[in-house]
Enzyme design. Structure first.
Site, PDB file in Angstrom:
ATOM      1  N   ARG A  49      52.544 -22.029 -29.477  1.00 33.54           N
ATOM      2  CA  ARG A  49      52.786 -21.906 -27.669  1.00 33.54           C
ATOM      3  C   ARG A  49      53.427 -23.159 -27.531  1.00 33.54           C
ATOM      4  O   ARG A  49      52.833 -23.891 -28.015  1.00 33.54           O
ATOM      5  CB  ARG A  49      51.364 -21.958 -27.421  1.00 33.54           C
ATOM      6  CG  ARG A  49      50.019 -20.656 -27.430  1.00 33.54           C
ATOM      7  CD  ARG A  49      49.183 -20.526 -26.545  1.00 33.54           C
ATOM      8  NE  ARG A  49      48.058 -21.543 -27.506  1.00 33.54           N
ATOM      9  CZ  ARG A  49      47.625 -22.437 -26.952  1.00 33.54           C
ATOM     10  NH1 ARG A  49      48.255 -22.922 -25.541  1.00 33.54           N
ATOM     11  NH2 ARG A  49      46.765 -23.446 -27.809  1.00 33.54           N
ATOM     12  N   LYS A  93      47.001 -14.146 -24.617  1.00 30.22           N
ATOM     13  CA  LYS A  93      46.996 -15.223 -24.619  1.00 30.22           C
ATOM     14  C   LYS A  93      47.104 -14.794 -22.640  1.00 30.22           C
ATOM     15  O   LYS A  93      46.556 -15.213 -21.343  1.00 30.22           O
ATOM     16  CB  LYS A  93      47.156 -16.255 -24.571  1.00 30.22           C
ATOM     17  CG  LYS A  93      46.691 -16.887 -25.475  1.00 30.22           C
ATOM     18  CD  LYS A  93      45.050 -17.056 -25.782  1.00 30.22           C
ATOM     19  CE  LYS A  93      44.485 -17.402 -26.715  1.00 30.22           C
ATOM     20  NZ  LYS A  93      44.746 -18.217 -28.377  1.00 30.22           N
ATOM     21  N   ASP A 128      38.361 -14.234 -30.497  1.00 27.14           N
ATOM     22  CA  ASP A 128      39.368 -15.494 -29.597  1.00 27.14           C
ATOM     23  C   ASP A 128      39.170 -15.618 -27.797  1.00 27.14           C
ATOM     24  O   ASP A 128      39.587 -16.316 -27.578  1.00 27.14           O
ATOM     25  CB  ASP A 128      40.709 -14.975 -29.730  1.00 27.14           C
ATOM     26  CG  ASP A 128      41.947 -16.234 -29.080  1.00 27.14           C
ATOM     27  OD1 ASP A 128      41.614 -17.303 -29.972  1.00 27.14           O
ATOM     28  OD2 ASP A 128      42.866 -15.712 -28.780  1.00 27.14           O
TER      29      ASP A 128
HETATM   30  P1  GTP Z   1      42.572 -19.974 -32.231  1.00 27.27           P
HETATM   31  O1  GTP Z   1      43.299 -19.080 -33.532  1.00 27.27           O
HETATM   32  O2  GTP Z   1      43.521 -21.034 -32.658  1.00 27.27           O
HETATM   33  O3  GTP Z   1      41.910 -19.972 -31.200  1.00 27.27           O
HETATM   34  O4  GTP Z   1      42.149 -20.882 -33.480  1.00 27.27           O
HETATM   35  P2  GTP Z   1      40.189 -20.935 -33.649  1.00 27.27           P
HETATM   36  O5  GTP Z   1      39.430 -21.589 -33.074  1.00 27.27           O
HETATM   37  O6  GTP Z   1      39.702 -19.345 -34.234  1.00 27.27           O
HETATM   38  O7  GTP Z   1      40.147 -21.909 -34.764  1.00 27.27           O
HETATM   39  P3  GTP Z   1      40.532 -20.859 -36.877  1.00 27.27           P
HETATM   40  O8  GTP Z   1      38.447 -20.745 -36.683  1.00 27.27           O
HETATM   41  O9  GTP Z   1      41.175 -20.921 -37.059  1.00 27.27           O
HETATM   42  O10 GTP Z   1      39.568 -22.749 -37.086  1.00 27.27           O
HETATM   43  C1  GTP Z   1      41.032 -23.105 -37.216  1.00 27.27           C
HETATM   44  C2  GTP Z   1      41.019 -24.466 -38.052  1.00 27.27           C
HETATM   45  O11 GTP Z   1      39.341 -25.269 -38.504  1.00 27.27           O
HETATM   46  C3  GTP Z   1      41.201 -23.793 -39.815  1.00 27.27           C
HETATM   47  O12 GTP Z   1      41.797 -25.186 -40.602  1.00 27.27           O
HETATM   48  C4  GTP Z   1      39.206 -24.269 -40.615  1.00 27.27           C
HETATM   49  O13 GTP Z   1      39.553 -24.269 -41.759  1.00 27.27           O
HETATM   50  C5  GTP Z   1      39.270 -25.086 -40.028  1.00 27.27           C
HETATM   51  N1  GTP Z   1      37.068 -24.986 -39.514  1.00 27.27           N
HETATM   52  C6  GTP Z   1      36.988 -24.158 -38.581  1.00 27.27           C
HETATM   53  N2  GTP Z   1      35.681 -24.279 -38.631  1.00 27.27           N
HETATM   54  C7  GTP Z   1      34.958 -25.732 -39.538  1.00 27.27           C
HETATM   55  C8  GTP Z   1      34.243 -26.354 -39.756  1.00 27.27           C
HETATM   56  O14 GTP Z   1      32.934 -25.816 -39.215  1.00 27.27           O
HETATM   57  N3  GTP Z   1      34.170 -27.437 -39.870  1.00 27.27           N
HETATM   58  C9  GTP Z   1      34.978 -28.172 -40.289  1.00 27.27           C
HETATM   59  N4  GTP Z   1      35.581 -29.364 -40.330  1.00 27.27           N
HETATM   60  N5  GTP Z   1      36.910 -27.622 -39.845  1.00 27.27           N
HETATM   61  C10 GTP Z   1      36.362 -26.079 -39.606  1.00 27.27           C
HETATM   62  C1  SPV Z   2      45.285 -20.565 -29.900  1.00 29.30           C
HETATM   63  O1  SPV Z   2      46.296 -21.353 -29.254  1.00 29.30           O
HETATM   64  O2  SPV Z   2      44.255 -20.505 -29.243  1.00 29.30           O
HETATM   65  C2  SPV Z   2      45.051 -18.865 -30.124  1.00 29.30           C
HETATM   66  C3  SPV Z   2      46.670 -18.585 -31.058  1.00 29.30           C
HETATM   67  O3  SPV Z   2      44.325 -18.141 -30.639  1.00 29.30           O
HETATM   68  S1  SPV Z   2      47.840 -18.422 -30.331  1.00 29.30           S
HETATM   69  O4  SPV Z   2      47.719 -16.324 -30.121  1.00 29.30           O
HETATM   70  O5  SPV Z   2      48.835 -18.287 -30.457  1.00 29.30           O
HETATM   71  O6  SPV Z   2      47.956 -18.055 -28.298  1.00 29.30           O
HETATM   72 MN    MN Z   3      42.345 -18.519 -29.908  1.00 27.32          MN
END
Ligand code: GTP
Ligand code: SPV
Ligand code: MN
Length: 615
Positions: A71, A223, A290
């Site tokens: 983004r 978003k 999300d």
């Molecule tokens: P968006 O799709 O951008 O909104 O992200 P999200 O909030 O869904 O994050 P996601 O679950 O994809 O995790 C992002 C990163 O954080 C990944 O590389 C995961 O491996 C790491 N991660 C997730 N949960 C944990 C946790 O409990 N501990 C640690 N250390 N890392 C984590």
């Molecule tokens: C975020 O950035 O929080 C996402 C990925 O979930 S995007 O859809 O590109 O915003």
């Molecule tokens: Mn997100």
């Protein structure tokens, strides 16, 4: 389907205007069928943009332009008539000026391409919480992603009828084709970040996006509609549109609760939504990963739906140990963007759980590199990862092995608890319950996190305040947004439903020790904190009151393997000096940004916590 066959006069007129402005070679209205998906994929493969993956049925890898990997927050605009309505956290620009500027860019922008018209529903088609959008785009990549992430096609037009409400969304990748020219393997977009636009017109509920083909910049249901425009609709109509996962949790006695959790981008929502509890007898299932749309029912309870139908998840770090259910969800029918490509025709990324097979690998920029022996993130000068840090998968939610049976229930699921969190290496404890609703809103309003790779133009690693994980996604003044949250709580209490309001918690899986190592193992072990939250919602006596909120009693949470009793105590105690600094920062640097619009109730909370810390 042809434009002439459309029943909705307003929709037809809007498309015709876009055709006149953007001059595509042809126009197609998407029907949402599998045949249409396959046809788009063929166009993308023939154009050299998609690589079929031998190891994963019906799955494809895309490599974006290096300018187009996340983004673009500095190019995201909230163009309300009044500048004051956009507030200090958004880029404001005058809507008339912006429309003129963008119309000039849109003129002729689809020459040599097909205009796809995508009717989509955010939320189950026909649900009274759902909203309809129509996206016009010149990107077949957007069409296939929208097929997975939203409900697309004729069924949506049927619900829209002759005069239904829809959010009109313009999107162009800004790369017209000359006679005989083709994409020829090169991701089409405007490579100059400063010429990309992700624009929102909250007064007229419109979205205009230009120049980017990536994720939230281009899949406009996500978003742009489901958060920035929907947050405005939610304010006007008395509901909530939030950057939250929704999970279903069942305790060993078979009792069920639903929780909605807001963490900033790349801070663990997808992971928490699908976690496999390490605590015996507990079960977590996924409703959404999300976004949550929530409305109060006639019974005074808050109900949530997931407006999406797929996961656009962060790839690096995802492996069988960290997120087994995500790995299962992406075995087939999945689109991958900016991952590595192995010799045997599979995707690969850092921390996928194993080295890459064979001798060579193609990195996300399309270059051949020696295949990594292990899956560590390369460190040191000039080291470049094989997959981009914000590489993503797009997978249908129905493929998740733990998708909850009620994930498409049009009336939503009743929410018992909200969790707010972020990446905080210090100060913020593992889990903390607010004293009451307003104190919870206060905690949401001061949420902060280390910046991640999910946004193009911010310095990753530094901490910024990201109230409610909504700073990049709130379509209006955040001071008014805090007030909206306070008002909803007051209204529920006035109506005698205060006891049904979700309880509010603050969590942090990312505390680090003096050697810069995570103190908490995270992932499945987070179930220990969720179980504590579950029991708090049932009023179990498992907490101690502290100046910052209700923390777990000593021994209320069993430490996971590898976490010493001392570390556990540190994770669950108040760092008085750290909090004094935190509060001073909020007073000096954070709250003043919101000026007169910062609700007085939140200053009162700030005064009260300061007094307790000094007391
Ligand atoms: P968006 O799709 O951008 O909104 O992200 P999200 O909030 O869904 O994050 P996601 O679950 O994809 O995790 C992002 C990163 O954080 C990944 O590389 C995961 O491996 C790491 N991660 C997730 N949960 C944990 C946790 O409990 N501990 C640690 N250390 N890392 C984590
Ligand atoms: C975020 O950035 O929080 C996402 C990925 O979930 S995007 O859809 O590109 O915003
Ligand atoms: Mn997100």
């Amino acid at each position: 389907m042809k434009i002439d066959e459309l029943k909705h006069a307003g929709l037809k007129k809007w498309i015709e205007e876009a055709v006149t402005l953007m001059t595509p070679d042809a126009v197609e209205v998407c029907d949402g069928s599998q045949a249409e998906y396959d046809r788009m994929i063929k166009i993308l493969v023939d154009g050299g943009l998609a690589t079929p993956l031998k190891k994963r049925p019906h799955s494809y890898l895309f490599r974006s332009d290096p300018s187009d990997v996340a983004r673009a927050e500095s190019r995201t605009f909230i163009a309300s008539k009044n500048q004051d309505d956009a507030g200090p956290t958004n880029n404001w620009t005058d809507p008339d000026k912006l429309k003129k500027e963008m119309s000039d860019l849109y003129r002729g922008c689809m020459k040599g391409r097909i205009m796809y018209v995508i009717p989509f529903s955010m939320g189950p088609v026909g649900s009274n919480i759902a909203k309809i959008g129509v996206e016009i785009t010149d990107s077949a990549y957007v069409v296939v992603n929208m097929h997975i992430m939203t409900r697309v096609g004729t069924k949506v037009l049927d619900v829209l009828g002759g005069d239904g409400f829809f959010v009109p969304c313009y999107h162009s990748i800004a790369k017209p084709l000359a006679e005989g020219e083709s994409d020829n393997g090169k991701w089409p977009c405007e490579p100059d970040v400063n010429k990309k636009y992700i624009s929102h017109f909250p007064d007229t509920y419109e979205i205009w996006s230009y120049g980017s083909g990536y994720g939230g910049n281009a899949l406009l249901g996500k978003k742009c509609l489901a958060l920035r425009i929907a947050s405005v609709l939610a304010r006007d109509e008395g509901w909530l549109a939030e950057h939250m996962l929704i999970l279903k949790i069942t305790n060993p006695e078979g009792k069920v609760k639903y929780m909605a959790c807001a963490f900033p981008s790349a801070c663990g929502k997808t992971n928490l939504a699908m976690l496999i509890p390490t605590l015996p007898g507990w079960k977590v299932e996924t409703v959404g990963d999300d976004i949550a749309w929530m409305k109060f029912g006639a019974d005074g309870q808050l109900y949530a739906i997931n407006p999406e139908s797929g996961f656009f998840g962060v790839a690096p770090g995802t492996n069988d140990h960290s997120n087994y259910n995500a790995m299962q969800s992406i075995r087939e029918n999945t689109i991958f963007t900016n991952c590595g490509l192995t010799e045997d025709g599979d995707i690969w990324w850092e921390q996928i759980g194993h080295g890459a097979p064979g001798k060579e690998i193609i990195d996300w920029k399309g270059r051949s590199k020696p295949a990594p022996q292990d899956d560590k993130i390369p460190k040191g000068e000039g080291a470049e990862p094989i997959a981009h840090a914000n590489a993503r998968f797009t997978a249908p939610a129905r493929q998740c092995p733990v998708i909850a049976a009620e994930w498409e229930d049009p009336k939503g699921v009743p929410i018992s608890a909200f969790l707010f969190g972020g990446r905080r290496p210090a100060t913020v404890p593992l889990i903390n319950q607010s004293k009451n609703w307003i104190h919870g809103v206060f905690m949401g309003s001061i949420t902060g996190s280390e910046i991640t790779a999910a946004a193009l133009d911010l310095a990753a690693g530094t901490i910024r305040r990201d109230p409610f994980a909504m700073v990049p996604f709130c379509g209006y003044h955040m001071g008014d947004y805090f007030k909206h949250w306070i008002d909803l709580g007051k209204k529920a209490e006035a109506e005698g439903h205060g006891d049904k309001l979700p309880k509010i918690f603050f969590c942090n899986w990312f505390r680090k020790d003096k050697d810069d190592k995570f103190m908490w193992p995270g992932y499945g072990e987070n179930s220990r904190a969720l179980a504590w939250v579950f029991d708090r919602c049932d009023g179990k006596d498992n907490c101690v009151e502290t100046p910052i909120g209700n923390l777990p009693k000593p021994n209320a949470i069993d430490p996971p393997e590898g976490v010493s009793a001392g570390a556990m105590a540190e994770l669950c105690s108040v760092d008085i000096e750290g909090w004094k600094k935190e509060i001073a920062d909020v007073r000096q640097n954070h709250y003043p940004k919101f000026g007169d619009k910062l609700p007085k109730e939140l200053y009162a909370e700030l005064d009260a916590i300061e007094k307790r810390l000094n007391g």
